[in-house]
Design an enzyme around this catalytic site. Structure first.
Site, mmCIF file in Angstrom:
data_model
loop_
_atom_site.group_PDB
_atom_site.id
_atom_site.type_symbol
_atom_site.label_atom_id
_atom_site.label_comp_id
_atom_site.label_asym_id
_atom_site.label_seq_id
_atom_site.Cartn_x
_atom_site.Cartn_y
_atom_site.Cartn_z
ATOM 1 N N GLY A 1 7.733 5.590 7.862
ATOM 2 C CA GLY A 1 6.926 6.798 7.987
ATOM 3 C C GLY A 1 7.089 7.427 9.351
ATOM 4 O O GLY A 1 8.118 7.245 10.017
ATOM 5 N N SER A 2 6.083 8.151 9.779
ATOM 6 C CA SER A 2 6.178 8.906 11.023
ATOM 7 C C SER A 2 6.133 7.997 12.243
ATOM 8 O O SER A 2 5.560 6.901 12.211
ATOM 9 C CB SER A 2 5.031 9.920 11.105
ATOM 10 N N THR A 3 6.723 8.471 13.337
ATOM 11 C CA THR A 3 6.712 7.710 14.580
ATOM 12 C C THR A 3 5.298 7.544 15.109
ATOM 13 O O THR A 3 4.926 6.479 15.637
ATOM 14 C CB THR A 3 7.599 8.409 15.628
ATOM 15 N N LYS B 1 0.859 -1.185 0.000
ATOM 16 C CA LYS B 1 0.000 0.000 0.000
ATOM 17 C C LYS B 1 0.896 1.236 0.000
ATOM 18 O O LYS B 1 1.589 1.512 0.980
ATOM 19 C CB LYS B 1 -0.912 0.045 1.223
ATOM 20 N N VAL C 1 2.407 7.298 13.445
ATOM 21 C CA VAL C 1 1.716 6.233 12.718
ATOM 22 C C VAL C 1 2.385 4.889 12.993
ATOM 23 O O VAL C 1 1.710 3.866 13.160
ATOM 24 C CB VAL C 1 1.683 6.532 11.213
ATOM 25 N N GLY C 2 3.709 4.879 13.062
ATOM 26 C CA GLY C 2 4.435 3.645 13.335
ATOM 27 C C GLY C 2 4.072 3.040 14.676
ATOM 28 O O GLY C 2 3.959 1.815 14.823
ATOM 29 N N CYS D 1 14.217 10.931 6.323
ATOM 30 C CA CYS D 1 14.249 10.536 7.738
ATOM 31 C C CYS D 1 15.632 10.741 8.338
ATOM 32 O O CYS D 1 15.760 10.977 9.544
ATOM 33 C CB CYS D 1 13.827 9.077 7.879
#
Length: 490
Positions: A230-232, A176, A234-235, A286
């Site tokens: 990705g972002s922390t 995705k 969302v992670g 990142c």
């Protein structure tokens, strides 16, 4: 011939429309030009993708290593033949400068070349046993199906670094991509793998909003591992969902990376490192430098030279081959960064250069007089704003670098290699570089962070630990004596 109509998703070897009643319009972040409109995926599409992957993976797991390798070698050829097409899409969809897109393409190619050897690295072990007449064997097997969620900043590279090793080690994939880069982070892989002869069902690409299928990518019963970049924030959510469902994760998250310039550093070399590490791809990496710490004795000289060279950075149209700094991916990113700049200036920071934006293009910006507690230093910038912070001693620099909750990459400059190395050992980070900057990624070296920057390692032999599992199989060659438990029964 490579398919270039990216208005449909790719499930079980077929290009099809999504079944959601919503669509996604993909636009060029520099000029707003519409690139493609895609009918979004719904949960039913995702389920079909995972079921197709599970079916295909059973056969692929037992495929001969030379046949797996042949697909990846063909993939290298297909990528090389379509290099200009891939670079063009990276420029117009991700806002990559031509320089950055070219480097991203080569890094991606290196990943695939490294992965061609993985089918032959699925080795096992024969080990001794504490039981007479027994032999212990350890086998390395594919996990099964891997769910991959790719980011928008280095979409091609950061997707292929999971796809290629997953396929090479006998897994199947459901991918995705980020909604800002559905082509370069997703659909273009369906096209190039199809051209490389990958059997159908092994790679499936679903394009949809996180609000519709985001959680289901993780919670669906089929995938054994979720790979996310990705972002922390969302992670962490993905990690919670995966943990609740007893799935593995490979998470490469945010960073607040530092460059530390010690008092004996070569200032010119340090300035050049800082310029590249900060402004490459607009700082949307990142690993980008977030904070530049400079010893007080050379701070003014460093700041003056850094600002002088930063004035020469060309910003604007990423399709212009001389452009250094292109657009941010969307207006929300511009607004977020400008807010942090404004607040930090109100708290005492000084703008030495830039500070303005035109659309999604933000001027290369340099701030001095910054403290480690200002928002522009505490938050991950992900944009073209350089933050220069003075320090008094090595101990203070170590403390300021380490007090960030992130620990992805970093760098230190010193004319004494051993001093720089000793300093680097004190920094809590997954990667750090002496007399260089923080943006480094080599296909054969372990890539990943500590603390809030993620879990696991990509690249080289280390990615095998993420995308495979171990099985203990023992063989009892001679009849085993079970002692009194059995003897008393006779």
């Amino acid at each position: 011939m490579l398919k270039t109509d990216f208005s449909r998703m790719y499930i079980d070897g077929e290009w099809r429309k999504g079944s959601s009643d919503k669509s996604m319009t993909n636009k060029n972040p520099f000029n707003g030009e519409e690139l493609v409109t895609i009918q979004s995926a719904a949960k039913g599409d995702l389920n079909e993708a995972y079921e197709a992957a599970a079916r295909a993976q059973e056969k692929w797991a037992t495929e001969l290593p030379q046949n797996k390798r042949a697909v990846l070698e063909k993939l290298v050829t297909v990528m090389e033949e379509n290099k200009e097409l891939i670079i063009d899409w990276l420029v117009k969809e991700a806002g990559s400068t031509v320089m950055k897109a070219s480097v991203e393409f080569q890094a991606s190619l290196n990943i695939v070349k490294e992965a061609t050897g993985y089918p032959y690295h699925m080795e096992g072990k024969i080990m001794p046993s504490q039981t007479p007449g027994k032999e212990n064997r350890v086998y390395r097997n594919p996990l099964g199906v891997i769910g991959i969620i790719s980011p928008w900043n280095f979409p091609f590279h950061l997707a292929i670094r999971s796809i290629a090793p997953a396929i090479a080690t006998g897994n199947a994939v459901v991918l995705k991509p980020a909604t800002d880069t559905p082509v370069t982070g997703g659909l273009i892989f369906a096209s190039i793998f199809e051209a490389a002869g990958l059997p159908k069902g092994l790679l499936n690409v679903v394009v949809g909003r996180g609000s519709e299928i985001g959680d289901e990518i993780v919670t669906h019963p089929v995938p054994r591992l979720i790979s996310f970049t990705g972002s922390t924030e969302v992670g962490r959510h993905i990690g919670e969902l995966a943990g609740r469902n007893l799935k593995k994760t490979a998470l490469e998250l945010g960073g607040n990376n530092a460059l530390v310039v010690l008092d004996d550093a070569d200032i010119e070399q340090a300035v050049e490192s800082a310029l590249f590490g900060k402004f490459y791809h607009q700082g949307q990496i990142c690993m980008s430098l977030n904070r530049i710490f400079v010893h007080k004795d050379i701070y003014e000289k460093f700041a003056e030279r850094f600002t002088e060279l930063a004035k020469n950075l060309k910003y604007g149209d990423p399709a212009d081959k001389t452009t250094n700094v292109g657009p941010l991916i969307n207006k929300d990113q511009v607004d977020r960064i400008m807010k942090d700049v404004k607040t930090s200036v109100e708290q005492g920071a000084k703008i030495q250069l830039g500070g303005q934006a035109d659309g999604n293009v933000m001027e290369p910006t340099v701030l001095t007089g910054v403290t480690n507690k200002m928002p522009i230093a505490e938050n991950e910038i992900f944009g073209p704003v350089a933050v220069l912070i003075p320090f008094d001693s090595e101990e203070e620099a170590v403390q300021m670098v380490n007090e960030s909750p992130y620990g992805l990459s970093g760098s230190v400059h010193s004319s004494n290699i051993e001093r720089g190395t000793s300093f680097a050992h004190k920094i809590h980070t997954g990667m750090i570089h002496v007399n260089d900057q923080s943006v480094n990624d080599e296909a054969h070296m372990p890539f990943g962070g500590e603390k809030d920057s993620g879990l696991g390692r990509f690249n080289g032999e280390w990615v095998l630990e993420e995308f495979t599992t171990l099985k203990w199989l023992s063989v009892q060659h001679t009849p085993r004596d079970y002692g009194p438990f059995i003897s008393q029964l006779k």
